[in-house]
Design an enzyme around this catalytic site. Structure first.
Site, PDB file in Angstrom:
ATOM      1  N   ASP A 267      42.512   5.704  -1.006  1.00 41.14           N
ATOM      2  CA  ASP A 267      43.857   6.279  -1.117  1.00 41.14           C
ATOM      3  C   ASP A 267      44.732   5.826   0.042  1.00 41.14           C
ATOM      4  OD1 ASP A 267      42.076   7.715   0.573  1.00 41.14           O
ATOM      5  OD2 ASP A 267      43.541   9.340   0.720  1.00 41.14           O
ATOM      6  N   GLU A 268      46.008   5.824  -0.201  1.00 39.02           N
ATOM      7  CA  GLU A 268      47.026   5.620   0.842  1.00 39.02           C
ATOM      8  C   GLU A 268      46.712   4.487   1.816  1.00 39.02           C
ATOM      9  OE1 GLU A 268      48.763  10.098   1.293  1.00 39.02           O
ATOM     10  OE2 GLU A 268      46.866   9.694   2.282  1.00 39.02           O
TER      11      GLU A 268
END
Ligand code: NGO
Length: 543
Positions: A350-351
């Site tokens: 993620d991210e």
């Protein structure tokens, strides 16, 4: 058995909510009123001798409930009768541990005798986790095809007894169980909760306490977020500074901590004793400041950044172009896979805002085979969908209702190509979102998430264009930027966690907010008896 008992959910100081004194006074008034109502002939309160808890007042809602017949009453002569199997005996001992402190009864677990509470493993259409409960004048019988089914049946039986059964001192009783039959199997195989032990570190005992709370609602997966920018929480022998240095802090600058391998094995063992599979997560290639701070060589410029104690995201990345990165990944995955009896290893993803997209794809293409090499199946956050998920991999969706169509379409396409999905929409399932503007803890980037909002959606129809068979289940993440003790975890998890558990377990046909909120209200006194904190949501008709 003493370790087990030590970790049972115990009474503890409350951090929020109504003042206990007013609550107690109000409670006694209600008791007096209930007694009065009984003598006047109005309906008695459920959970009393005259009116056992109704057979359908259970969370998650069972697949089928047929009430009827006389109730059973647990007395000092009750025996817990098990068949010859080790698994039935284990479930019987667990039930006895729950019932003995509050009833004060001996409740021997035995293969002999006639009536009583009977636990049996037998064939039948109950699968790996389902069970049948038959209750009548002479006893309660739990039947399952597999040990987890018996264990889940025990949780149902627990909820059918008066809330005081959860106390750890002897209570007056009586202990009736309504008559009838429940037949129950789960809708989804993945019913998870994630605990972020990186932003704040939680001790083995705190994790066990949470495990016991997850087991109450038949969850079967504990996902541990073991690494992030703020802390590396698991000992890795071949890279020792990850834990000793990378784990030495946390959000706000506290001392942090990490699990030794023995600690971690103990968490895995304890979870297994409650029929939960542990899924370890090492978040990569972003969310890696703690690792980058521990070993300068992992950085593209060869310079280790300082430890990080803030709450920003998206600023760190492993160095995708350096070979040492893959030596590191291989060692970490190998050591963690060796500690993991479960099937899955979560690689985050993620991210990764500081990793160029092509590098992200390249990184995932090299890392996924490493997970397979050590015998585990990949799960990643849904950004994995943009990087050729490996065959059999799962993607965990954490977007919002309002997340753009393009991103959702990418996930749907992966699902149509065979990637399984675990649903954790942040504006529904994130337990760290504030309930409303006055919630003293938590975050609000995904909006406020009151109890109804977290319960009132259908995982089977949530993402457009996704075949129903691709949805493997649901998971409720609890991120801990703002949370640092068990009371705070509980305040955010309850009462929302049981709703996510119900979405994962109960048939879609049982879904009904008005009915659910009444069943949820009945859990309040149980949490009080267990000494748990929770949010007294105005949406729930607490008695
Ligand atoms: C996001 C982010 C986490 C935060 C969390 C807070 C995911 C998958 N990545 O969820 O780093 O802790 O929100 O709600």
């Amino acid at each position: 058995m003493s370790v087990e008992k030590g970790a049972r959910v115990r009474r503890r100081r409350r951090h929020h909510g109504t003042t206990p004194r007013t609550a107690r006074l109000f409670g006694s008034l209600l008791l007096v009123m209930a007694a009065g109502a009984f003598t006047l002939g109005a309906s008695p309160a459920p959970g009393t001798a005259a009116a056992p808890v109704p057979l359908d007042r259970v969370i998650p809602a069972p697949a089928s409930v047929v009430p009827g017949g006389s109730p059973y009453r647990i007395t000092e002569d009750t025996r817990i009768r098990v068949d010859g199997s080790r698994e039935a005996r284990r479930a019987g001992e667990y039930l006895a541990d729950v019932l003995r402190p509050s009833t004060g009864y001996p409740l021997p677990v035995t293969e002999h005798g006639r009536s009583g509470i009977r636990l049996r493993l037998a064939g039948g259409p109950y699968g790996a986790e389902g069970y049948r409960l038959d209750s009548g004048r002479s006893g309660v019988t739990l039947t399952a095809a597999a040990p987890a089914g018996l264990f889940h049946g025990v949780q149902t039986l627990r909820q059918l007894l008066p809330a005081a059964v959860e106390k750890d001192s002897v209570q007056p009783g009586p202990w009736p169980v309504a008559g009838g039959t429940i037949e129950d199997t789960p809708r989804y195989g993945w019913r998870g909760a994630m605990l972020d032990v990186s932003r704040h570190f939680f001790s083995v005992d705190e994790v066990k306490r949470y495990i016991d709370q997850l087991a109450l609602y038949k969850l079967n997966t504990l996902h541990l977020h073991l690494s992030d920018d703020q802390g590396w929480r698991i000992a890795i022998d071949s890279w020792p500074r990850l834990a000793t240095y990378g784990g030495s802090s946390e959000v706000g600058g506290g001392p942090g901590g990490h699990y030794t391998k023995a600690d971690y094995r103990e968490i895995v063992r304890y979870a297994a004793s409650r029929h939960l599979e542990v899924v370890p997560e090492i978040d990569m290639p972003g969310h890696t400041n703690a690792a980058l701070a521990s070993y300068a060589d992992l950085n593209c410029d060869g310079v280790a950044p300082p430890l990080y104690t803030g709450t920003a995201v998206g600023f760190s990345s492993l160095c995708v172009g350096k070979e040492i990165t893959y030596d590191f990944v291989d060692d970490v995955v190998r050591e963690i896979a060796a500690l993991t009896p479960g099937r899955y290893l979560h690689i985050g993803g993620d991210e990764a805002h500081s990793t160029p997209h092509d590098d992200f794809v390249r990184f995932m293409e090299r890392v996924q085979p490493v997970v397979a090499k050590y015998g585990k199946t990949v799960i990643g956050w849904h950004q994995l969908a943009g990087a050729n998920p490996a065959k059999g991999a799962l993607a965990q969706y954490w977007g919002l209702d309002r997340t753009g169509g393009a991103e959702k379409e990418l996930v749907a396409e992966a699902a149509r190509n065979g990637t399984g999905l675990v649903l954790s929409p942040a504006d529904r399932a994130y337990l760290d979102m504030k309930y409303d503007k006055d919630t003293p803890l938590g975050l609000s980037w995904a909006g406020y998430v009151e109890v109804r909002r977290s319960y009132d959606w259908d995982p089977g129809a949530y993402l457009p264009g996704v075949p129903a068979s691709a949805v493997r289940g649901v998971e409720a993440p609890l991120w801990t930027e703002t949370l640092s003790d068990s009371g705070q975890l509980e305040y955010m998890a309850f009462p929302r966690l049981p709703g996510i558990a119900e979405l994962g377990w109960s048939p879609a046909a049982t879904h009904d907010w008005e009915d659910y909120r009444v069943r949820l209200a009945a859990q309040g006194p149980r949490w009080d008896a267990l000494g748990m904190d929770y949010h007294r949501s105005p949406q729930v008709p607490w008695s």
